[in-house]
Scaffold this active site. Structure first.
Site, mmCIF file in Angstrom:
data_model
loop_
_atom_site.group_PDB
_atom_site.id
_atom_site.type_symbol
_atom_site.label_atom_id
_atom_site.label_comp_id
_atom_site.label_asym_id
_atom_site.label_seq_id
_atom_site.Cartn_x
_atom_site.Cartn_y
_atom_site.Cartn_z
ATOM 1 N N GLY C 33 0.866 -1.181 0.000
ATOM 2 C CA GLY C 33 0.000 0.000 0.000
ATOM 3 C C GLY C 33 0.893 1.217 0.000
ATOM 4 O O GLY C 33 1.787 1.325 0.839
ATOM 5 N N GLU C 34 0.651 2.140 -0.937
ATOM 6 C CA GLU C 34 1.564 3.277 -1.039
ATOM 7 C C GLU C 34 1.462 4.194 0.173
ATOM 8 O O GLU C 34 2.314 5.056 0.381
ATOM 9 C CB GLU C 34 1.349 4.067 -2.330
ATOM 10 C CG GLU C 34 0.047 4.835 -2.412
ATOM 11 C CD GLU C 34 -1.023 4.042 -3.139
ATOM 12 O OE1 GLU C 34 -0.991 2.801 -3.082
ATOM 13 O OE2 GLU C 34 -1.903 4.679 -3.763
ATOM 14 N N ASN C 35 0.445 3.977 1.004
ATOM 15 C CA ASN C 35 0.346 4.722 2.256
ATOM 16 C C ASN C 35 1.313 4.218 3.323
ATOM 17 O O ASN C 35 1.260 4.689 4.461
ATOM 18 C CB ASN C 35 -1.093 4.666 2.782
ATOM 19 C CG ASN C 35 -1.615 3.250 2.917
ATOM 20 O OD1 ASN C 35 -1.401 2.418 2.027
ATOM 21 N ND2 ASN C 35 -2.287 2.944 4.000
#
Lengths: 216, 206, 206, 216
Positions: C33-35
């Site tokens: 997840g790019e978060n």
């Protein structure tokens, strides 16, 4: 096949001429067992080493390979090292500032091909590099470092390759795997996936190809 | 004293590394090691060594409460980003323009830059701490002859003989050690010195 | 199946987020997840939500054993550095040159790029997963008319009607859904399609 | 004076016209209490916000200030946000990719004035930016982001300002303090120095100026 292997299996993919990132700040975080294995149990030659330091007292396997089996080196500090002095005199040693060294490796792993830094003006580091002026300040352009191989060490590694480097042993080893095509980690302690706190993972396992258990 | 409350300070290899053991109680400074640590404390007794906690000279260290560890990209991000207030480091040569040479003696010694070049370029204040001479030979010059580690970067030179500020007018002697005469200081220094008549006597801390 | 053992996969907002709940057992992929997370697992039951673990769409998630957390600079370092093998994301428009538009409809909707632009530029393989049409209106064109999120980036388009590869020759239909005819597919698509006579029937996973 | 203060004390140094970094990925890691304090208890205006997203549902204080008290914004995602659409139509919203957003802020904090990235070619992001070709690939130059103020949130903060952001709440808040002159952190939990594991510190206290206790 899992990532856990013997020292010989782990170094087998390394080829003549490869560019090799070596972790460690002095002996701390330095993968000594893997380096000794390459020195004593392979005939690999023409290697190019990228390591913070050369030091004939603390990093003997690196010193020996620099002397006879290396086509060059990038380092920030080389004292004392007869091999580094020899490479320097032959024009094969690129000495760079430690912050630039760290950042070039990080950039290599993070898809940044080049960046600017204020460090190095008025010194030999400046030579031949493009410059830019931003808001009245001059900066040097520095390029990313990428390599064929990274050799690192970690206090705790899980079987997926997740690494936890403790205390000051993180130094360059956390940056090198992303900048290399193939990474070997020396594990002082080996655990199952999930046994390292997800907040403490300093290198994610997706960047690790081979794990060797070496003891503390 | 050279440090103010709240300062973040980086100490180079050699003479500067003895400083953590001599910080006056009550002065709150944070020592940074470019090897990836903030909040370095005094060297531990031998039986309490933690092999993962050391300073940038490779000496064993301790971590003060509130300290933290990080990798070298973060460490030099802090340095390059201007978050280290003061760096104290040694020198082979320093000159009246504030140039510093400490990485090689041509034909004799090659050490490399380590983190020094980043520190002297980016720290807000650069203090050279060294013996005033190399066994009697001057180390403070009108112009460095060795290859530079940094140009126009040194703010202050502290030696066993004097406390000297690098100013646009030249090297201004602010304090002289109690046992040193003005002539002795001049003889031990190749550079021209500006020595006020009322130059102070250097305070020596334990 | 689109994934291979060992792949690192990033899933965009919308249709792709249902994928973690449908990964065949035995296939070992790592979801990023790019978060700031690697090793995302299926959505948790409501009573087991950890408010600090979520996916890039803001939905609650779990962490598989061996997962890890990091900040956005590290996260996009992994993405930009080419360490994410596959990204699956939605689109407003996609065209036969592999151009992708998913951040705005001029005069109507502005969403922004989020992490999509980094992902489609740097992931090794870019898969668009979407409804084939927008309520009957085509979404696959010979040339996108909306502002692009990325040029020449899409490798594969997967819809409820077909599995399409973007090739130098154009859009090659590899599979058609079991309940869809070639004419229906053509009518629902603005772009020219290359449909082999022996085109396969799409395998539908639960 | 210690770093622990009231919300009003913490926002007092902020001035009209300031550039403000705001942490958070949606509501996670977003300093909502500090933002509400600025909205409701100050008259600050002409603020320039740099935040990952504008969202009228999840980030209402930001939305209101964007609508009436902001001279512009840098963001990566703005849906739904009437205020961001208004700024965009006025040419006051710079939309950039999230990786470029993160890296520009990191660069600002790390003394890197500019860097190159492959992201953005063939899109509006490319416009007006210098390009470079390295090893046959084209890259855009992106400049560092620096700001007057950073507003962030952390799960645990010690009285020296050391922050531990848990799980996915790290996102941009870990990067912003180094890029700002003045940083306020909302602490969900406050502890004494030394009570956060030194391995878990995501922002060192030297970068934090003000701590406000807000509860979880």
């Amino acid at each position: 096949m899992g990532k856990l292997m013997t020292l010989l299996e782990a170094v087998a993919p390394i080829k003549d001429g490869d560019t090799i990132l070596v972790g460690g700040f002095g002996p701390m975080g330095y993968p000594g067992r893997v380096m000794r294995t390459i020195l004593k149990q392979t005939e690999l030659k023409d290697l190019f080493f990228i390591a913070n330091a050369a030091n004939q007292n603390y990093l003997p396997a690196l010193e020996k390979m620099l002397m006879t089996r290396s086509r060059g080196m990038i380092a920030t500090f080389t004292r004392p090292s007869k091999a580094a002095e020899k490479l320097y005199n032959e024009g094969k040693l690129e000495l760079i500032p430690q912050g630039t060294f760290s950042e070039r490796i990080r950039a290599g792993g993070a898809g940044i091909p080049a960046f600017y830094t204020p460090v190095g003006f008025g010194t030999a580091v400046e030579e031949g590099k493009p410059t830019i002026e931003i808001d009245g300040v001059k900066y040097l352009m520095e390029k990313a470092i990428k390599a064929d191989v990274a050799l690192i060490k970690a206090a705790v590694v899980d079987l997926d390759g997740n690494c936890f480097m403790t205390g000051c042993t993180k130094n360059f080893g956390t940056l090198m795997p992303a900048a290399a095509k193939y990474t070997v980690v020396e594990a002082e302690k080996l655990v199952k996936p999930g046994k390292i706190d997800p907040e403490l993972v300093t290198v994610p396992g997706i960047l690790i190809d081979a794990i060797v258990k070496v003891g503390a | 004293m050279m440090f103010s409350d709240g300062d973040v300070v980086n100490l180079g290899i050699g003479l500067p590394t003895i400083i953590p053991n001599h910080i006056p109680p009550g002065l709150k400074i944070t020592l940074q090691g470019e090897n990836g640590v903030l909040g370095l404390g005094p060297a531990p007794p031998l039986h309490e060594i933690n092999k993962d906690v050391f300073d940038a000279g490779g000496g064993w260290a301790t971590l003060n409460p509130g300290g933290s560890f990080f990798d070298s990209a973060v460490s030099f991000g802090l340095i390059r980003g201007g978050h280290v207030d003061i760096t104290v480091l040694g020198a082979l040569q320093v000159d009246k323009e504030g140039n510093l040479a400490n990485w090689m003696v041509p034909g004799k010694l090659m050490a490399g830059y380590g983190g020094a070049m980043d520190l002297i370029t980016c720290a807000k204040k650069v203090i050279v701490a060294m013996e005033h001479t190399n066994k009697g030979d001057p180390k403070i010059f009108n112009k460095c002859s060795f290859p530079l580690t940094g140009a126009h970067c040194v703010d202050v030179i502290v030696t066993n003989m004097a406390f000297i500020e690098v100013t646009p007018e030249g090297l201004l002697v602010k304090e002289i050690a109690p046992n040193v005469t003005v002539d002795e200081l001049k003889n031990a220094t190749e550079a021209d010195l500006i020595i006020p008549d009322d130059v102070a006597v250097m305070t020596v801390y334990e």
